[in-house]
Design a protein around this motif. Structure first.
Motif, PDB file in Angstrom:
ATOM      1  N   GLN A  75     -32.581  22.003 -16.165  1.00 20.52           N
ATOM      2  CA  GLN A  75     -31.095  21.572 -16.116  1.00 20.52           C
ATOM      3  C   GLN A  75     -30.729  21.718 -14.528  1.00 20.52           C
ATOM      4  O   GLN A  75     -29.639  21.445 -14.332  1.00 20.52           O
ATOM      5  CB  GLN A  75     -30.313  22.263 -17.045  1.00 20.52           C
ATOM      6  CG  GLN A  75     -30.251  23.673 -16.929  1.00 20.52           C
ATOM      7  CD  GLN A  75     -31.367  24.423 -17.842  1.00 20.52           C
ATOM      8  OE1 GLN A  75     -32.426  23.754 -17.790  1.00 20.52           O
ATOM      9  NE2 GLN A  75     -31.056  25.403 -18.553  1.00 20.52           N
ATOM     10  N   ASP A  98     -23.145  25.706 -17.688  1.00 16.88           N
ATOM     11  CA  ASP A  98     -23.900  25.419 -18.749  1.00 16.88           C
ATOM     12  C   ASP A  98     -23.334  23.870 -18.945  1.00 16.88           C
ATOM     13  O   ASP A  98     -24.149  22.894 -19.778  1.00 16.88           O
ATOM     14  CB  ASP A  98     -23.719  25.923 -20.178  1.00 16.88           C
ATOM     15  CG  ASP A  98     -24.451  27.274 -20.167  1.00 16.88           C
ATOM     16  OD1 ASP A  98     -25.430  27.429 -19.375  1.00 16.88           O
ATOM     17  OD2 ASP A  98     -24.268  28.114 -20.907  1.00 16.88           O
ATOM     18  N   GLU A  99     -22.436  23.455 -18.230  1.00 21.26           N
ATOM     19  CA  GLU A  99     -21.881  21.997 -18.393  1.00 21.26           C
ATOM     20  C   GLU A  99     -22.393  21.276 -17.244  1.00 21.26           C
ATOM     21  O   GLU A  99     -22.471  19.814 -17.247  1.00 21.26           O
ATOM     22  CB  GLU A  99     -20.357  21.950 -18.206  1.00 21.26           C
ATOM     23  CG  GLU A  99     -19.837  22.723 -19.361  1.00 21.26           C
ATOM     24  CD  GLU A  99     -18.035  22.678 -19.129  1.00 21.26           C
ATOM     25  OE1 GLU A  99     -17.590  22.477 -20.257  1.00 21.26           O
ATOM     26  OE2 GLU A  99     -17.674  23.194 -18.032  1.00 21.26           O
ATOM     27  N   LYS A 226     -11.866  16.388 -20.636  1.00 20.35           N
ATOM     28  CA  LYS A 226     -13.151  17.184 -21.286  1.00 20.35           C
ATOM     29  C   LYS A 226     -13.318  17.048 -22.636  1.00 20.35           C
ATOM     30  O   LYS A 226     -14.255  17.100 -22.954  1.00 20.35           O
ATOM     31  CB  LYS A 226     -12.873  18.630 -20.945  1.00 20.35           C
ATOM     32  CG  LYS A 226     -12.960  18.996 -19.534  1.00 20.35           C
ATOM     33  CD  LYS A 226     -13.269  20.383 -19.238  1.00 20.35           C
ATOM     34  CE  LYS A 226     -13.810  20.807 -18.049  1.00 20.35           C
ATOM     35  NZ  LYS A 226     -13.901  22.329 -18.063  1.00 20.35           N
ATOM     36  N   ILE A 230     -17.980  12.076 -20.158  1.00 21.01           N
ATOM     37  CA  ILE A 230     -19.196  12.654 -19.462  1.00 21.01           C
ATOM     38  C   ILE A 230     -19.120  12.073 -18.104  1.00 21.01           C
ATOM     39  O   ILE A 230     -19.061  10.842 -17.855  1.00 21.01           O
ATOM     40  CB  ILE A 230     -20.574  12.166 -20.240  1.00 21.01           C
ATOM     41  CG1 ILE A 230     -20.334  12.863 -21.873  1.00 21.01           C
ATOM     42  CG2 ILE A 230     -21.750  12.766 -19.531  1.00 21.01           C
ATOM     43  CD1 ILE A 230     -21.618  12.380 -22.533  1.00 21.01           C
ATOM     44  N   VAL A 251     -21.422  17.659 -18.751  1.00 23.36           N
ATOM     45  CA  VAL A 251     -21.446  17.409 -20.130  1.00 23.36           C
ATOM     46  C   VAL A 251     -20.611  18.353 -20.731  1.00 23.36           C
ATOM     47  O   VAL A 251     -21.047  19.429 -21.078  1.00 23.36           O
ATOM     48  CB  VAL A 251     -22.753  17.363 -20.914  1.00 23.36           C
ATOM     49  CG1 VAL A 251     -22.376  16.913 -22.472  1.00 23.36           C
ATOM     50  CG2 VAL A 251     -23.438  16.164 -20.284  1.00 23.36           C
ATOM     51  N   PRO A 252     -19.071  18.370 -20.812  1.00 22.95           N
ATOM     52  CA  PRO A 252     -18.387  19.509 -21.212  1.00 22.95           C
ATOM     53  C   PRO A 252     -18.647  20.216 -22.493  1.00 22.95           C
ATOM     54  O   PRO A 252     -19.196  19.358 -23.151  1.00 22.95           O
ATOM     55  CB  PRO A 252     -16.919  18.844 -21.371  1.00 22.95           C
ATOM     56  CG  PRO A 252     -16.937  17.588 -20.358  1.00 22.95           C
ATOM     57  CD  PRO A 252     -18.673  17.114 -20.623  1.00 22.95           C
ATOM     58  N   ILE A 253     -18.535  21.269 -22.501  1.00 22.95           N
ATOM     59  CA  ILE A 253     -18.556  22.231 -23.876  1.00 22.95           C
ATOM     60  C   ILE A 253     -17.716  21.459 -24.900  1.00 22.95           C
ATOM     61  O   ILE A 253     -17.907  21.637 -26.087  1.00 22.95           O
ATOM     62  CB  ILE A 253     -18.346  23.521 -23.525  1.00 22.95           C
ATOM     63  CG1 ILE A 253     -19.302  24.375 -22.560  1.00 22.95           C
ATOM     64  CG2 ILE A 253     -18.476  24.525 -24.888  1.00 22.95           C
ATOM     65  CD1 ILE A 253     -20.947  24.064 -23.015  1.00 22.95           C
ATOM     66  N   ASN A 259     -23.276  18.431 -25.597  1.00 18.49           N
ATOM     67  CA  ASN A 259     -23.888  19.307 -24.576  1.00 18.49           C
ATOM     68  C   ASN A 259     -25.188  19.932 -24.930  1.00 18.49           C
ATOM     69  O   ASN A 259     -26.241  20.020 -24.233  1.00 18.49           O
ATOM     70  CB  ASN A 259     -22.888  20.470 -24.328  1.00 18.49           C
ATOM     71  CG  ASN A 259     -23.324  21.392 -23.299  1.00 18.49           C
ATOM     72  OD1 ASN A 259     -24.205  22.161 -23.335  1.00 18.49           O
ATOM     73  ND2 ASN A 259     -23.044  21.166 -22.102  1.00 18.49           N
ATOM     74  N   LYS A 260     -25.463  20.237 -26.170  1.00 24.04           N
ATOM     75  CA  LYS A 260     -26.786  20.956 -26.716  1.00 24.04           C
ATOM     76  C   LYS A 260     -27.638  19.831 -26.713  1.00 24.04           C
ATOM     77  O   LYS A 260     -29.169  20.049 -26.492  1.00 24.04           O
ATOM     78  CB  LYS A 260     -26.664  21.741 -27.942  1.00 24.04           C
ATOM     79  CG  LYS A 260     -25.882  22.926 -27.959  1.00 24.04           C
ATOM     80  CD  LYS A 260     -26.216  23.990 -26.785  1.00 24.04           C
ATOM     81  CE  LYS A 260     -25.343  25.037 -26.701  1.00 24.04           C
ATOM     82  NZ  LYS A 260     -25.969  25.984 -25.629  1.00 24.04           N
ATOM     83  N   TRP A 262     -27.997  16.803 -24.800  1.00 26.58           N
ATOM     84  CA  TRP A 262     -28.319  16.783 -23.806  1.00 26.58           C
ATOM     85  C   TRP A 262     -29.460  17.356 -22.973  1.00 26.58           C
ATOM     86  O   TRP A 262     -30.316  17.261 -22.315  1.00 26.58           O
ATOM     87  CB  TRP A 262     -27.202  16.418 -22.726  1.00 26.58           C
ATOM     88  CG  TRP A 262     -27.515  15.818 -21.431  1.00 26.58           C
ATOM     89  CD1 TRP A 262     -27.225  16.590 -20.211  1.00 26.58           C
ATOM     90  CD2 TRP A 262     -28.201  14.560 -21.142  1.00 26.58           C
ATOM     91  NE1 TRP A 262     -27.719  15.792 -19.014  1.00 26.58           N
ATOM     92  CE2 TRP A 262     -28.144  14.784 -19.486  1.00 26.58           C
ATOM     93  CE3 TRP A 262     -28.833  13.534 -21.815  1.00 26.58           C
ATOM     94  CZ2 TRP A 262     -28.647  13.639 -18.966  1.00 26.58           C
ATOM     95  CZ3 TRP A 262     -29.264  12.533 -21.039  1.00 26.58           C
ATOM     96  CH2 TRP A 262     -29.265  12.312 -19.642  1.00 26.58           C
ATOM     97  N   LEU A 263     -29.130  18.986 -23.442  1.00 29.89           N
ATOM     98  CA  LEU A 263     -29.787  19.814 -23.075  1.00 29.89           C
ATOM     99  C   LEU A 263     -31.496  19.661 -23.673  1.00 29.89           C
ATOM    100  O   LEU A 263     -32.570  19.821 -22.985  1.00 29.89           O
ATOM    101  CB  LEU A 263     -29.360  21.362 -23.101  1.00 29.89           C
ATOM    102  CG  LEU A 263     -30.252  22.588 -22.924  1.00 29.89           C
ATOM    103  CD1 LEU A 263     -30.517  22.560 -21.316  1.00 29.89           C
ATOM    104  CD2 LEU A 263     -29.598  23.806 -23.433  1.00 29.89           C
TER     105      LEU A 263
END
Length: 389
Positions: A75, A98-99, A226, A230, A251-253, A259-260, A262-263
């Motif tokens: 990331q 994290d975003e 948000k 994206i 990618v906003p929380i 978000n997860k 995409w991670l």
């Protein structure tokens, strides 16, 4: 073994491949003619000094045992994500690390993000449109609907509330037209998306050309964004990274599971951007880097102003040029897009991009870019004046 038959539904030739083929054929037949290329959106100014110095230092680090780096975080390194976080803060947008996801460019992420969505989602894209938006969905077998961008709405379509979309593509400043949404118009899109639980895929690759306060740099400057958007951005146009490759996706929380997801997608299918490139990208956001980059952006803006002034003097309708490196013009004498391409190449040795290549609403229009040298842009405009003044 079965092939993905959705590829059969694509146009058989990518727009810029056709342009390059035509230019090559003309050049071979006319070797004595100087061709000026104002078509593809590729920068011409070199990487700035601060970026080069940072990359040189990173290369040296890779050559020493104590500072060598192997696999990095998919990331992105925190030093670059922190720099991007600070850049957004200047536009009154708060992001957590994290975003922020570092990538090899907005084009890649705009296609890759579709891994997160079911193939039955209904997609809307503007017409005319950057081909990647529609083509990547066609490859996946999705149902793509086009919203009309035209002279009547200044190529800035607003939501059709009678239609329920699932995925919405927006680009502002726009490629190919150079048109830009203001805050009120973007708020309409955000409210529409939130009301129907749709996601906006917002391409802000040209935000560095925005002037003043009425045009947002980021969709997250709009209340509620948000919860539904994206955002994709790139250092290609901001810092000349078209060949160096680096961009980022937000990618906003608030989007919850996305978000997860995409991670997870990135850690599975992507090994990250090289450390050397990320150190160069970090330098983009330093005070000295921003100062040097602004010089290049102003250089391209000056070219855009020159093109716009020339077209005005020839009474050729156009938009863009301000807030954007693209100028979208109506072909003179009611010519079709490819007809005007051939005419301009044959009579002025200027290469642009036919609007028809961006969709049916692009027919009769033509795109010029400000990414050439000032000298070539000036010479090209002198040739246009001789043809149309």
């Amino acid at each position: 073994m079965k092939l993905n038959d959705n590829y059969d539904n694509l146009e058989q030739s990518y727009l810029f491949s056709t342009v390059n083929k035509k230019v090559k054929e003309y050049a071979e037949k006319n070797p004595d003619k100087k061709i000026i290329r104002l078509g593809i959106g590729d920068v011409t100014r070199p990487l700035c000094k601060t970026v080069i110095e940072a990359m040189h230092k990173a290369v040296d680090e890779m050559g020493a045992q104590e500072t060598f780096r192997g696999y990095g975080p998919e990331q992105g390194y925190d030093f670059l994500r922190t720099a991007i976080q600070g850049y957004y803060k200047k536009h009154n947008v708060d992001l957590c690390l994290d975003e922020i996801f570092i990538s090899d460019g907005a084009k890649s992420d705009l296609g890759n993000i579709l891994d997160l969505f079911d193939k039955d989602n209904k997609v809307i894209v503007p017409d005319p449109v950057y081909p990647v938006y529609a083509d990547t969905n066609i490859m996946a077998g999705r149902e793509v609907h086009f919203m009309n961008a035209n002279g009547e709405n200044e190529f800035l379509p607003l939501p059709d509330k009678s239609f329920k979309a699932d995925i919405i593509y927006l680009c502002s400043p726009n490629n190919p037209t150079g048109a830009t949404y203001n805050r009120k118009q973007l708020k309409e899109w955000v409210d529409y998306a939130n009301s129907i639980n749709a996601v906006i895929l917002f391409d802000s690759a040209y935000e560095c050309f925005v002037e003043g306060v009425e045009i947002p740099h980021s969709i997250y400057e709009i209340e509620g964004a948000k919860n539904c958007a994206i955002e994709f951005c790139s250092l290609s146009k901001m810092a000349g990274f078209t060949g160096t490759r680096c961009g980022y996706t937000i990618v906003p929380i608030e989007l919850g599971k996305l978000n997860k997801m995409w991670l997870r997608r990135q850690t599975t299918k992507f090994n990250g951007v090289p450390y050397i490139v990320q150190r160069g990208a970090e330098a983009v956001f330093t005070e000295e880097g921003q100062k040097e980059i602004l010089e290049n952006i102003n250089y391209y803006k000056n070219n855009a102003q020159l093109i716009s002034d020339t077209l005005k003097s020839c009474n050729i309708w156009h938009i863009g040029g301000k807030h954007s490196p693209y100028i979208w013009l109506k072909c003179p004498n009611n010519m079709k897009s490819w007809e005007f391409f051939d005419y301009l190449l044959e009579n002025a040795q200027i290469v642009g991009t036919p609007g028809a290549g961006f969709g049916k609403n692009g027919e009769g229009y033509f795109r010029l870019t400000s990414f050439g040298s000032y000298e070539n842009t000036l010479e090209a405009m002198d040739r246009i004046k001789k043809l149309f003044a």
